[in-house]
Design a protein around this motif. Sequence first.
Motif, PDB file in Angstrom:
ATOM      1  N   ILE A   1       0.828  -1.208   0.000  1.00  0.00           N
ATOM      2  CA  ILE A   1       0.000   0.000   0.000  1.00  0.00           C
ATOM      3  C   ILE A   1       0.864   1.261   0.000  1.00  0.00           C
ATOM      4  O   ILE A   1       0.635   2.165  -0.789  1.00  0.00           O
ATOM      5  CB  ILE A   1      -0.984  -0.005   1.182  1.00  0.00           C
TER       6      ILE A   1
ATOM      7  N   GLY B   1      -8.510   5.697  -0.750  1.00  0.00           N
ATOM      8  CA  GLY B   1      -7.772   4.477  -1.061  1.00  0.00           C
ATOM      9  C   GLY B   1      -6.326   4.736  -1.434  1.00  0.00           C
ATOM     10  O   GLY B   1      -5.623   3.814  -1.853  1.00  0.00           O
TER      11      GLY B   1
ATOM     12  N   SER C   1      -4.783   6.644   5.521  1.00  0.00           N
ATOM     13  CA  SER C   1      -5.010   6.008   6.822  1.00  0.00           C
ATOM     14  C   SER C   1      -3.951   4.944   7.099  1.00  0.00           C
ATOM     15  O   SER C   1      -3.553   4.729   8.248  1.00  0.00           O
ATOM     16  CB  SER C   1      -6.395   5.360   6.882  1.00  0.00           C
TER      17      SER C   1
HETATM   18  N1  LIG Z   1      -7.120  -3.860   6.688  1.00  0.00           N
HETATM   19  C1  LIG Z   1      -7.028  -3.816   5.342  1.00  0.00           C
HETATM   20  N2  LIG Z   1      -7.117  -4.965   4.640  1.00  0.00           N
HETATM   21  C2  LIG Z   1      -7.048  -4.939   3.296  1.00  0.00           C
HETATM   22  N3  LIG Z   1      -6.849  -3.840   2.566  1.00  0.00           N
HETATM   23  C3  LIG Z   1      -6.744  -2.672   3.209  1.00  0.00           C
HETATM   24  C4  LIG Z   1      -6.813  -2.605   4.627  1.00  0.00           C
HETATM   25  N4  LIG Z   1      -6.668  -1.326   5.002  1.00  0.00           N
HETATM   26  C5  LIG Z   1      -6.514  -0.631   3.867  1.00  0.00           C
HETATM   27  N5  LIG Z   1      -6.557  -1.436   2.781  1.00  0.00           N
HETATM   28  C6  LIG Z   1      -6.436  -1.024   1.407  1.00  0.00           C
HETATM   29  O1  LIG Z   1      -5.327  -0.167   1.308  1.00  0.00           O
HETATM   30  C7  LIG Z   1      -5.589   0.910   0.449  1.00  0.00           C
HETATM   31  C8  LIG Z   1      -5.377   2.215   1.184  1.00  0.00           C
HETATM   32  O2  LIG Z   1      -6.364   2.382   2.171  1.00  0.00           O
HETATM   33  P1  LIG Z   1      -6.379   3.594   3.180  1.00  0.00           P
HETATM   34  O3  LIG Z   1      -5.045   3.738   3.765  1.00  0.00           O
HETATM   35  O4  LIG Z   1      -7.517   3.398   4.121  1.00  0.00           O
HETATM   36  O5  LIG Z   1      -6.680   4.810   2.204  1.00  0.00           O
HETATM   37  P2  LIG Z   1      -7.202   6.264   2.499  1.00  0.00           P
HETATM   38  O6  LIG Z   1      -7.161   6.510   3.973  1.00  0.00           O
HETATM   39  O7  LIG Z   1      -6.263   7.123   1.735  1.00  0.00           O
HETATM   40  O8  LIG Z   1      -8.577   6.340   1.938  1.00  0.00           O
HETATM   41  C9  LIG Z   1      -7.000   0.716  -0.058  1.00  0.00           C
HETATM   42  O9  LIG Z   1      -6.944   0.101  -1.300  1.00  0.00           O
HETATM   43  C10 LIG Z   1      -7.614  -0.200   0.948  1.00  0.00           C
HETATM   44  O10 LIG Z   1      -8.614  -0.984   0.370  1.00  0.00           O
END
Ligand SMILES: Nc1ncnc2c1ncn2[C@@H]1O[C@H](COP(=O)(O)OP(=O)(O)O)[C@@H](O)[C@H]1O
Lengths: 249, 477
Positions: free
Chosen positions: A16, A37, A41
Amino acid sequence: MIEIKDLKASIGEKEILKGLNLVVKPGEIHAIMGPNGSGKSTLASVLAGREEYEVTGGEVVFNGKNLLEMAPEERAREGLFLAFQYPVEIPGVSNMNFLKAAVGEVRKHRGQEALSAKDFLALVKEKSAMVELDGQLAHRAVNEGFSGGEKKRNEVFQMAMLEPKLAILDETDSGLDIDALRIVAQGVNAMRSPERSFIVITHYQRLLDYIVPDVVHVLYKGRIVKTGTKELALELEEKGYDWIKETVA
Amino acid sequence: MEILDEITGKDYEFGFTTNIESEKIPAGLNEEIIRVISAKKNEPSWLLDWRLEAFKIWQGMTEPEWAHVHYTKPDFQAISYYSAPKSKPKYNSLDEIDPEMRKTMDRLGISMDEQKRLNGIAVDFVMDSVSVATSFKEKLGELGIIFCSISEAVQEHGELVRKYLGTVVPRTDNFYAALNSAVFTDGSFCYIPKGVRCPMELSTYFRINEAGTGQFERTLLIADEESYVSYLEGCTAPQRDENQLHAAVVELVAMEKAEIKYSTVQNWYPGDKDGKGGVFNFVTKRGLCDGYKSKISWTQVETGSAVTWKYPSCILKGDYSVGEFYSVAVTNHFQQADTGTKMIHIGRNTHSTIISKGISAGHSNNSYRGLVQINSSAKNARNFSQCDSLLMTDTSGAHTFPYIEVNNSSAQVEHEATTSKIGEDQIFYCLQRGLDEEQAISMIVNGYAKEVLNKLPMEFAVEAQKLLAISLEGSVG
Ligand SMILES: Nc1ncnc2c1ncn2[C@@H]1O[C@H](COP(=O)(O)OP(=O)(O)O)[C@@H](O)[C@H]1O
Ligand SMILES: [Mg+2]
């Protein structure tokens, strides 16, 4: 304050964060924007030490120490605070007891004396007033039955109580009406100081009208793809993210 | 979560043996042994006859198998059914006690004197504690409250004992109750006269020095009209016992407008982390709300024993009588608990409340089993039941067996049940605020059990909170 070099992190098989660089100096406010995404986070979680995320490369120096080697609670005690995008409820645990324990740990770590019950209550009163958090909420269970806005204000209240060195606010503005947004921003601004830094993750430019950032970054597909001043936020607001996506592609 | 495995995987080691010298009679159970027990205790003939009848009843019974527990059945002929009150200290000083056990007691905030007392070390009673105990007895005496061992009550208040013994838990009730009736040697007796509010929490603490806890304890507590008593049983300190089988009977009687609060903290040795050893705790506890507007509340915190089989119950006979059951049961390693309550509504406008919180860790099994029975006579009866289960690991089990029998259409019965796994999100939230994992788990678990812990008397509640946390980490720092 914090220096992130070529940070790579995955969850399961999925990478990621793909080589992220970021330097935040004491007293600065950095905004991180980017489409859903993109990994905002994830960055916050990795910095806070969530173990589901595997760090596969890079390094993070926090106040001269190797952050990635520390346990999550050590990071917190060293002054890293995360205002969660989705704060959890902890039924039956009163906000007051929870904070008393947290403040106690943090003070102990800093070599400060434990607060007397009286001083603690005075602090609660002062800080909860700052975010206009109803006195009742401080006595209820942690986030239980709180509205979305109350949860976010509770995060800022906790931040104020813990007086971190670096606070990461993960979409603390989303779901807030304009009054709540103003209150949250007031809380953050009241805490600005030359020794304290903020990373404000947001989707919307409007928060940055209230919390004026020194630097704005765009995070896309696990990398910082653009860095600018607060004018960059306005430009993003106007043009959307598509032009960024195109320049990256 | 690795940490959960680590914490819940820890040992519960109080690996010392007792070398108590006591006057024992040969192992085995027959009429002759019962006669010997009764003679040694200098009992009146009615009680001997009562015991002998109980023995006959027991012989015709088989050990129950319906509970959701598995264990090797005790050999009843291998047990010695009489041992004289422990008069000699087991140890000469605290230095002889397992350091881990001492650490646990320190963490529970148990004082040195108290630790000595709990471990059977002779305490040089400071003047203070002697006078506390003495003034305590004087005060109770002035109010006409009787609080003594059941053996003493048989001698001094024989008619009261005779009138009530076995009226709430008849000898025919179940296998263990019948056995207890035949062979009990120890226990407490309490009588609160009409209109008296017992001014302090009555606890076995004040008479444990005289008798010690027994394998087949018998407790009888009578609250006369408009009286009130709060009774505490057990203690949070870990207790090891050379007796594997414990089969106690507790009977409560509440007359018109009387109220009994009965609180238990049970922390018998649960066996090692592989499930070896540990106490079998097969208890029959029942209260009779005999009079109009009488009330009985059971509150229990169960963390110990290898196998627990226990259903503190209320028979709501008086109109407008109230029965309550508040329970937290923690199981870890290979512990098994099958616990719950029975609320039998007979009188009109009777109300009952059941709040049960199960917490399962390790490879343990935790079952709630409850019966709400509304008889045809119980017009406008109400019950509310809430049974929650919290799983700490994927390898532990939680089960709920609610039985509801309603024979009066005006009754209202509500049942709620939830099962949840301890949240990694919750733990991480606590870590991010600077708490360590132990503190986080302790906080979350205590929050979960709060409704029940709040029902305990203040001092007990504080200890019980620490106990919950310690039980879940396995008691080793
Ligand atoms: N616990 C998790 N399991 C699987 N995929 C995850 C998880 N957390 C985040 N992702 C994936 O990682 C990517 C980044 O997510 P995230 O960091 O939440 O993005 P943002 O906060 O910028 O919207 C996304 O494609 C999300 O689906
Ligand atoms: Mg996000």
